[in-house]
Design a protein around this motif. Structure first.
Motif, PDB file in Angstrom:
ATOM      1  N   GLY A  59      10.760  28.149  -9.384  1.00 14.19           N
ATOM      2  CA  GLY A  59      10.895  29.581  -9.478  1.00 14.19           C
ATOM      3  C   GLY A  59      11.328  30.084 -10.856  1.00 14.19           C
ATOM      4  N   LEU A  60      12.208  29.179 -11.555  1.00 15.49           N
ATOM      5  CA  LEU A  60      12.500  29.746 -12.748  1.00 15.49           C
ATOM      6  C   LEU A  60      11.431  29.456 -13.920  1.00 15.49           C
ATOM      7  CD1 LEU A  60      14.906  30.717 -14.346  1.00 15.49           C
ATOM      8  CD2 LEU A  60      15.578  28.438 -14.933  1.00 15.49           C
ATOM      9  N   GLU A  61      10.792  28.137 -13.788  1.00 16.45           N
ATOM     10  CA  GLU A  61       9.527  28.153 -14.720  1.00 16.45           C
ATOM     11  C   GLU A  61       8.653  29.463 -14.462  1.00 16.45           C
ATOM     12  OE1 GLU A  61       7.737  24.225 -14.532  1.00 16.45           O
ATOM     13  OE2 GLU A  61       9.348  23.305 -14.890  1.00 16.45           O
ATOM     14  N   ALA A  62       8.372  29.637 -13.207  1.00 17.06           N
ATOM     15  CA  ALA A  62       7.334  30.733 -12.790  1.00 17.06           C
ATOM     16  C   ALA A  62       7.759  32.253 -13.469  1.00 17.06           C
ATOM     17  CB  ALA A  62       7.201  31.158 -11.228  1.00 17.06           C
ATOM     18  N   LEU A  63       8.982  32.433 -13.309  1.00 20.59           N
ATOM     19  CA  LEU A  63       9.431  33.586 -13.989  1.00 20.59           C
ATOM     20  C   LEU A  63       9.288  33.662 -15.413  1.00 20.59           C
ATOM     21  CD1 LEU A  63      12.793  34.013 -11.972  1.00 20.59           C
ATOM     22  CD2 LEU A  63      10.554  35.493 -11.668  1.00 20.59           C
ATOM     23  N   ASP A  64       9.634  32.399 -16.018  1.00 17.92           N
ATOM     24  CA  ASP A  64       9.104  32.460 -17.529  1.00 17.92           C
ATOM     25  C   ASP A  64       7.615  32.660 -17.807  1.00 17.92           C
ATOM     26  OD1 ASP A  64      12.268  32.031 -17.933  1.00 17.92           O
ATOM     27  OD2 ASP A  64      11.805  30.022 -18.280  1.00 17.92           O
TER      28      ASP A  64
ATOM     29  N   ALA B  83      -3.117  36.211  -8.218  1.00 16.43           N
ATOM     30  CA  ALA B  83      -2.261  35.680  -7.080  1.00 16.43           C
ATOM     31  C   ALA B  83      -1.340  34.749  -7.414  1.00 16.43           C
ATOM     32  CB  ALA B  83      -3.310  35.352  -6.118  1.00 16.43           C
ATOM     33  N   ILE B  84      -0.334  34.654  -6.677  1.00 13.51           N
ATOM     34  CA  ILE B  84       0.640  33.565  -6.780  1.00 13.51           C
ATOM     35  C   ILE B  84       0.839  32.875  -5.390  1.00 13.51           C
ATOM     36  CG2 ILE B  84       3.248  32.879  -6.915  1.00 13.51           C
ATOM     37  CD1 ILE B  84       3.447  35.647  -8.645  1.00 13.51           C
ATOM     38  N   ILE B  85       0.826  31.589  -5.565  1.00 14.38           N
ATOM     39  CA  ILE B  85       0.793  30.637  -4.447  1.00 14.38           C
ATOM     40  C   ILE B  85       2.186  29.979  -4.427  1.00 14.38           C
ATOM     41  CG2 ILE B  85       0.064  28.654  -3.115  1.00 14.38           C
ATOM     42  CD1 ILE B  85      -2.786  29.412  -3.993  1.00 14.38           C
ATOM     43  N   LEU B  86       3.358  30.304  -3.531  1.00 19.70           N
ATOM     44  CA  LEU B  86       4.545  29.971  -3.938  1.00 19.70           C
ATOM     45  C   LEU B  86       5.285  28.977  -2.532  1.00 19.70           C
ATOM     46  CD1 LEU B  86       7.391  30.755  -5.314  1.00 19.70           C
ATOM     47  CD2 LEU B  86       7.471  32.665  -3.676  1.00 19.70           C
ATOM     48  N   ASP B  87       5.791  28.003  -2.820  1.00 20.48           N
ATOM     49  CA  ASP B  87       6.534  27.153  -2.041  1.00 20.48           C
ATOM     50  C   ASP B  87       7.859  27.614  -1.629  1.00 20.48           C
ATOM     51  OD1 ASP B  87       7.112  25.005  -0.630  1.00 20.48           O
ATOM     52  OD2 ASP B  87       7.680  23.496  -2.168  1.00 20.48           O
ATOM     53  N   ILE B  88       8.473  27.238  -0.701  1.00 23.35           N
ATOM     54  CA  ILE B  88       9.917  27.822  -0.346  1.00 23.35           C
ATOM     55  C   ILE B  88      10.879  27.030  -0.893  1.00 23.35           C
ATOM     56  CG2 ILE B  88      11.595  28.136   1.347  1.00 23.35           C
ATOM     57  CD1 ILE B  88       9.357  29.654   2.915  1.00 23.35           C
ATOM     58  N   ASN B  89      10.892  25.418  -0.496  1.00 25.94           N
ATOM     59  CA  ASN B  89      12.031  24.544  -0.771  1.00 25.94           C
ATOM     60  C   ASN B  89      11.625  23.915  -2.337  1.00 25.94           C
ATOM     61  OD1 ASN B  89      13.425  24.900   1.621  1.00 25.94           O
ATOM     62  ND2 ASN B  89      11.784  23.923   2.564  1.00 25.94           N
ATOM     63  N   MET B  90      12.485  24.379  -3.211  1.00 29.11           N
ATOM     64  CA  MET B  90      12.248  23.784  -4.580  1.00 29.11           C
ATOM     65  C   MET B  90      13.603  23.482  -5.227  1.00 29.11           C
ATOM     66  SD  MET B  90       8.878  25.636  -6.074  1.00 29.11           S
ATOM     67  CE  MET B  90       9.788  27.309  -5.655  1.00 29.11           C
ATOM     68  N   PRO B  91      13.753  22.593  -5.995  1.00 30.13           N
ATOM     69  CA  PRO B  91      15.203  22.916  -6.873  1.00 30.13           C
ATOM     70  C   PRO B  91      15.229  23.726  -7.887  1.00 30.13           C
ATOM     71  CG  PRO B  91      13.602  20.857  -7.611  1.00 30.13           C
ATOM     72  CD  PRO B  91      13.113  21.608  -6.436  1.00 30.13           C
TER      73      PRO B  91
ATOM     74  N   MET C 212      15.279  26.819  -8.446  1.00 34.32           N
ATOM     75  CA  MET C 212      15.171  28.016  -8.022  1.00 34.32           C
ATOM     76  C   MET C 212      13.964  28.206  -6.875  1.00 34.32           C
ATOM     77  SD  MET C 212      13.919  31.847  -9.660  1.00 34.32           S
ATOM     78  CE  MET C 212      15.475  32.068 -10.605  1.00 34.32           C
ATOM     79  N   ASN C 213      14.518  28.102  -5.529  1.00 36.46           N
ATOM     80  CA  ASN C 213      13.632  28.222  -4.606  1.00 36.46           C
ATOM     81  C   ASN C 213      12.582  29.265  -4.409  1.00 36.46           C
ATOM     82  OD1 ASN C 213      14.894  30.064  -2.928  1.00 36.46           O
ATOM     83  ND2 ASN C 213      16.149  28.482  -1.979  1.00 36.46           N
ATOM     84  N   GLY C 214      11.804  29.476  -3.446  1.00 39.93           N
ATOM     85  CA  GLY C 214      10.575  30.691  -3.386  1.00 39.93           C
ATOM     86  C   GLY C 214      11.556  31.610  -2.982  1.00 39.93           C
ATOM     87  N   PHE C 215      12.468  31.775  -2.162  1.00 39.31           N
ATOM     88  CA  PHE C 215      13.147  33.172  -1.792  1.00 39.31           C
ATOM     89  C   PHE C 215      13.937  33.508  -2.945  1.00 39.31           C
ATOM     90  CE2 PHE C 215      12.998  31.244   2.539  1.00 39.31           C
ATOM     91  CZ  PHE C 215      12.017  32.271   2.995  1.00 39.31           C
ATOM     92  N   GLU C 216      14.736  32.782  -3.795  1.00 40.73           N
ATOM     93  CA  GLU C 216      15.353  33.311  -5.082  1.00 40.73           C
ATOM     94  C   GLU C 216      14.283  33.664  -6.087  1.00 40.73           C
ATOM     95  OE1 GLU C 216      18.903  29.884  -4.984  1.00 40.73           O
ATOM     96  OE2 GLU C 216      17.031  29.263  -5.658  1.00 40.73           O
ATOM     97  N   PHE C 217      13.090  33.065  -6.185  1.00 45.53           N
ATOM     98  CA  PHE C 217      12.194  33.563  -7.012  1.00 45.53           C
ATOM     99  C   PHE C 217      11.864  35.151  -6.453  1.00 45.53           C
ATOM    100  CE2 PHE C 217       7.878  34.591  -7.485  1.00 45.53           C
ATOM    101  CZ  PHE C 217       7.503  34.496  -8.795  1.00 45.53           C
ATOM    102  N   LEU C 218      11.600  35.343  -5.337  1.00 45.77           N
ATOM    103  CA  LEU C 218      11.372  36.670  -4.756  1.00 45.77           C
ATOM    104  C   LEU C 218      12.199  37.479  -5.111  1.00 45.77           C
ATOM    105  CD1 LEU C 218       9.529  35.546  -1.525  1.00 45.77           C
ATOM    106  CD2 LEU C 218       8.474  36.414  -3.392  1.00 45.77           C
ATOM    107  N   GLU C 219      13.461  37.186  -5.005  1.00 44.72           N
ATOM    108  CA  GLU C 219      14.482  38.222  -5.400  1.00 44.72           C
ATOM    109  C   GLU C 219      14.459  38.488  -6.857  1.00 44.72           C
ATOM    110  OE1 GLU C 219      17.068  39.956  -3.637  1.00 44.72           O
ATOM    111  OE2 GLU C 219      15.723  39.713  -1.973  1.00 44.72           O
ATOM    112  N   HIS C 220      14.328  37.757  -7.705  1.00 48.69           N
ATOM    113  CA  HIS C 220      14.418  37.984  -9.233  1.00 48.69           C
ATOM    114  C   HIS C 220      13.135  38.570  -9.515  1.00 48.69           C
ATOM    115  CE1 HIS C 220      17.978  35.468 -10.448  1.00 48.69           C
ATOM    116  NE2 HIS C 220      17.692  34.833  -9.452  1.00 48.69           N
ATOM    117  N   TYR C 221      12.115  38.154  -9.041  1.00 50.38           N
ATOM    118  CA  TYR C 221      10.738  38.737  -9.455  1.00 50.38           C
ATOM    119  C   TYR C 221      10.873  40.046  -9.044  1.00 50.38           C
ATOM    120  CZ  TYR C 221       5.592  38.839  -9.397  1.00 50.38           C
ATOM    121  OH  TYR C 221       4.260  39.042  -9.664  1.00 50.38           O
ATOM    122  N   THR C 222      11.264  40.781  -7.864  1.00 47.67           N
ATOM    123  CA  THR C 222      11.495  41.937  -7.593  1.00 47.67           C
ATOM    124  C   THR C 222      12.192  42.669  -8.458  1.00 47.67           C
ATOM    125  OG1 THR C 222      11.228  41.514  -5.069  1.00 47.67           O
ATOM    126  CG2 THR C 222      12.202  43.560  -5.472  1.00 47.67           C
ATOM    127  N   ARG C 223      13.313  42.436  -8.899  1.00 52.37           N
ATOM    128  CA  ARG C 223      14.299  42.958  -9.764  1.00 52.37           C
ATOM    129  C   ARG C 223      13.817  43.010 -11.238  1.00 52.37           C
ATOM    130  NH1 ARG C 223      18.334  39.694  -7.162  1.00 52.37           N
ATOM    131  NH2 ARG C 223      18.644  38.709  -8.852  1.00 52.37           N
TER     132      ARG C 223
END
Length: 128
Positions: free
Chosen positions: A36-41, A50-58, A60-71
């Motif tokens: 998720g961190l690489e994706a945000l960068d 479109a973004i295709i997003l996994d959940i379980n990752m070291p 920053m996981n998918g849910f953490e990404f969604l939170e940061h992406y929203t903010r």
């Protein structure tokens, strides 16, 4: 779909996604992030269709990404789809709470998943 960002830490899953996307439409640009961190960068300099997003990752996981992406971003990709090996209904429900998360697929990515993404993008374009 001009471009798709795949966010997954598993190189085999990244390969399958890229192969499936290119077979579906060789004109789609495939962008890749391993967490998720690489994706945000990456999203600071581009907005994929479109973004295709996994959940379980070291990192920053998918849910953490969604939170940061929203903010952190005022503009979101029109369609975000979760692509995961998680069969948990709670994960699906949690992901679908975000307005821009339009679908939840189980791995591996298939041409049918991409057809669904194309339809969702078309609906978003026409305000459906």
């Amino acid at each position: 779909m001009h471009s798709i960002l795949t966010v997954d830490d598993d190189e085999n899953d990244q390969f399958i996604c890229t192969y499936t996307i290119r077979k579906f439409d060789p004109n789609i640009k495939v962008l890749k992030a391993m967490n998720g961190l690489e994706a945000l960068d990456l999203l600071k300099s581009t907005t994929p269709a479109a973004i295709i997003l996994d959940i379980n990752m070291p990192v920053m996981n998918g849910f953490e990404f969604l939170e940061h992406y929203t903010r952190e971003f005022d503009t979101h990709a029109p369609v975000v789809a979760m692509l995961t090996s998680s069969h948990h209904a709670a994960d699906r429900e949690r992901a679908m709470r975000y307005d821009f998360v339009k679908s939840y697929f189980e791995k591996p990515l298939t041409p049918d998943n991409l057809r669904i993404l194309a339809v969702l993008l078309e609906e978003e374009k026409h305000g459906a």
